[in-house]
Design a protein around this motif. Structure first.
Motif, PDB file in Angstrom:
ATOM      1  N   GLU A 196       2.206   1.778  -3.504  1.00  0.00           N
ATOM      2  CA  GLU A 196       1.119   2.194  -4.404  1.00  0.00           C
ATOM      3  C   GLU A 196       0.718   3.642  -4.137  1.00  0.00           C
ATOM      4  O   GLU A 196       0.536   4.439  -5.080  1.00  0.00           O
ATOM      5  CB  GLU A 196      -0.092   1.279  -4.213  1.00  0.00           C
ATOM      6  CG  GLU A 196       0.085  -0.099  -4.819  1.00  0.00           C
ATOM      7  CD  GLU A 196      -1.148  -0.966  -4.651  1.00  0.00           C
ATOM      8  OE1 GLU A 196      -1.487  -1.692  -5.596  1.00  0.00           O
ATOM      9  OE2 GLU A 196      -1.782  -0.913  -3.572  1.00  0.00           O
ATOM     10  N   SER A 209       0.821  -1.218   0.000  1.00  0.00           N
ATOM     11  CA  SER A 209       0.000   0.000   0.000  1.00  0.00           C
ATOM     12  C   SER A 209       0.850   1.261   0.000  1.00  0.00           C
ATOM     13  O   SER A 209       0.543   2.236  -0.696  1.00  0.00           O
ATOM     14  CB  SER A 209      -0.928   0.010   1.221  1.00  0.00           C
ATOM     15  OG  SER A 209      -1.849  -1.052   1.161  1.00  0.00           O
ATOM     16  N   ARG A 246       2.315  -0.909  -8.319  1.00  0.00           N
ATOM     17  CA  ARG A 246       2.022  -2.141  -7.597  1.00  0.00           C
ATOM     18  C   ARG A 246       3.246  -3.048  -7.692  1.00  0.00           C
ATOM     19  O   ARG A 246       3.594  -3.542  -8.770  1.00  0.00           O
ATOM     20  CB  ARG A 246       0.821  -2.853  -8.205  1.00  0.00           C
ATOM     21  CG  ARG A 246       0.601  -4.279  -7.722  1.00  0.00           C
ATOM     22  CD  ARG A 246      -0.042  -4.351  -6.359  1.00  0.00           C
ATOM     23  NE  ARG A 246      -0.139  -5.737  -5.885  1.00  0.00           N
ATOM     24  CZ  ARG A 246      -0.895  -6.123  -4.871  1.00  0.00           C
ATOM     25  NH1 ARG A 246      -1.625  -5.239  -4.230  1.00  0.00           N
ATOM     26  NH2 ARG A 246      -0.927  -7.377  -4.502  1.00  0.00           N
TER      27      ARG A 246
END
Length: 327
Positions: A172, A169, A178
Motif C-alpha cells: 500500500e 502495508s 491494497r
C-alpha cells in the motif's frame, strides 16, 4: 421497422448458437518462479521453454485470463469455460522483469505476481525494486506472498498476523494498492493458518498443490500447477478437479509418522490411486464415498506430497510438512 425486428431475431439466434458452443470443464492456474536464470535450474524456466508454453496455449485455444476472472467464477459458483488458464509468479525475483515481462506483454497475457516485501525493502540483489514493480503493475496484478517468506507452520499465529499485515502495508505504501490475493510461501499451511490469513481480509488464497479449478474450489485454498523446464504441460493441464474433502489433514502426522488418511469423495467413486513422497503410488478402495487408508509409516522428507487420483484423471493433492525434526 420489420427489418429492424428481423435483425434483432437474427442477433438473438446467433448469440444462442454461440452460447451453446461453449463447453465447460475446469480451469488451471500456472505458477512460475525464476525466468531464464541458469543458477537455479530447479525453479527457473528458460525463455525458450516459456515461449514454447505460450505458443502451446495459443495454438491449442486456451484463454489466458486475469486471476480476478477465475476467482469470480468460483465466487459466483459459475462453471468455468474449458481451456481457461491464469498465470501467477511467486517471490518477486528480478529475473521476471529482466527476462520475461516483455514476452508477457508481446503475448498480451495477464499475470499476478506474489511478492515477499522484506527482500524488496532491503534491496536484496535477486529481487525486484519498488520502481520496477510500479511499471509491472501496469500490466499485471500485484499480490502478497508474505513479508519474510517464512515457513508459516513454524511461527506463532501472532507473528503470522504481523508478517502478513506488514506485507500489505508495504504494498500500500509503495504502490498505492491494497492486495486482494495471497499465496502461501513454499505452499505450506494448515487449517489454523488458512483461517487466520482468510480473516485478515483477502479475496482468495493460493497454494501449490497440483490440481484443477472448478466452481466448487475453496476460495482460500486454490490449487496451482508449478511449472519448470521439465514440466509436461499438456499432461498437467489434462488433470480435472476432484471434489474431495481431506477430513484429518492437520492430525494425520504424529511423531513424523503418517497415520490414517481420511478423504470424503463422491459416492460414485470406488477405486483410485494414492501417492506419497518416497513411497510411490498404490491402488486404494473407496467405500461409500470415503477413503480410509492406514499408512503408519515414517515420512521420508520435510516436505511430502500426497496425491489422490481417480481413473478418469481427476486429482487432489496436499503438501504435508514434518515439523518435529526441524524445530
Amino acid at each position: 421497422m420489420l427489418k429492424k425486428f428481423k435483425a434483432q431475431i437474427i442477433l438473438v439466434f446467433l448469440l444462442l448458437i454461440s452460447a451453446s458452443n461453449i463447453s465447460y470443464a475446469d480451469g488451471n492456474i500456472l505458477v512460475f518462479h525464476r525466468f531464464d536464470d541458469q543458477r537455479y535450474p530447479s525453479t527457473s524456466i528458460s525463455n525458450k521453454r516459456l515461449r514454447e508454453i505460450f505458443n502451446y496455449l495459443k495454438e491449442n485455444n486456451y484463454e489466458v485470463v486475469g486471476l480476478e476472472k477465475l476467482v469470480d467464477y468460483i465466487e459466483k459458483k459459475d462453471p468455468i469455460p474449458e481451456k481457461t488458464v491464469a498465470i501467477t509468479i511467486d517471490d518477486g525475483y528480478e529475473s521476471f522483469y529482466e527476462n520475461a515481462l516483455e514476452m508477457f506483454k508481446n503475448y498480451n497475457y495477464p499475470f499476478t505476481i506474489f511478492i515477499n516485501t522484506k527482500a524488496i525493502n532491503l534491496g536484496y540483489g535477486d529481487f525486484l525494486t519498488w520502481e520496477q514493480l510500479r511499471e509491472i503493475s501496469k500490466y499485471g496484478t500485484i499480490a502478497t506472498h508474505s513479508y519474510e517468506h517464512k515457513h508459516l507452520t513454524m511461527i506463532s499465529i501472532e507473528d503470522l498476523k504481523k508478517d502478513i499485515k506488514r506485507s500489505i502495508s508495504d504494498i500500500e505504501d509503495n504502490l498505492g494498492i491494497r492486495p486482494i490475493f495471497f499465496s502461501y510461501p513454499y505452499g505450506e499451511y494448515n487449517t489454523k493458518i488458512k483461517n487466520t490469513i482468510k480473516n485478515i481480509g483477502f479475496k482468495a488464497i493460493f497454494n501449490q498443490n497440483l490440481g484443477a479449478i472448478s466452481a466448487n474450489s475453496d476460495l482460500y485454498d486454490i490449487d496451482r500447477i508449478a511449472i519448470t523446464n521439465d514440466s509436461n504441460l499438456s499432461r498437467k493441464l489434462a488433470y480435472k478437479y476432484l471434489d474431495a474433502k481431506w477430513l484429518n489433514v492437520d492430525t494425520m502426522v504424529k511423531n513424523n509418522k503418517l497415520g490414517k488418511i481420511k478423504i470424503k469423495l463422491d459416492s460414485n467413486i470406488h477405486k483410485a490411486e494414492f501417492y506419497i513422497s518416497g513411497y510411490g503410488w498404490q491402488k486404494v478402495d473407496i467405500t461409500d464415498g470415503l477413503l480410509s487408508l492406514d499408512f503408519n509409516k515414517k515420512l521420508k522428507y520435510f516436505r511430502n506430497r500426497l496425491f489422490l487420483k481417480t481413473y478418469d484423471n481427476k486429482i487432489t493433492s496436499k503438501i504435508i510438512i514434518v515439523e518435529d525434526n526441524f524445530r
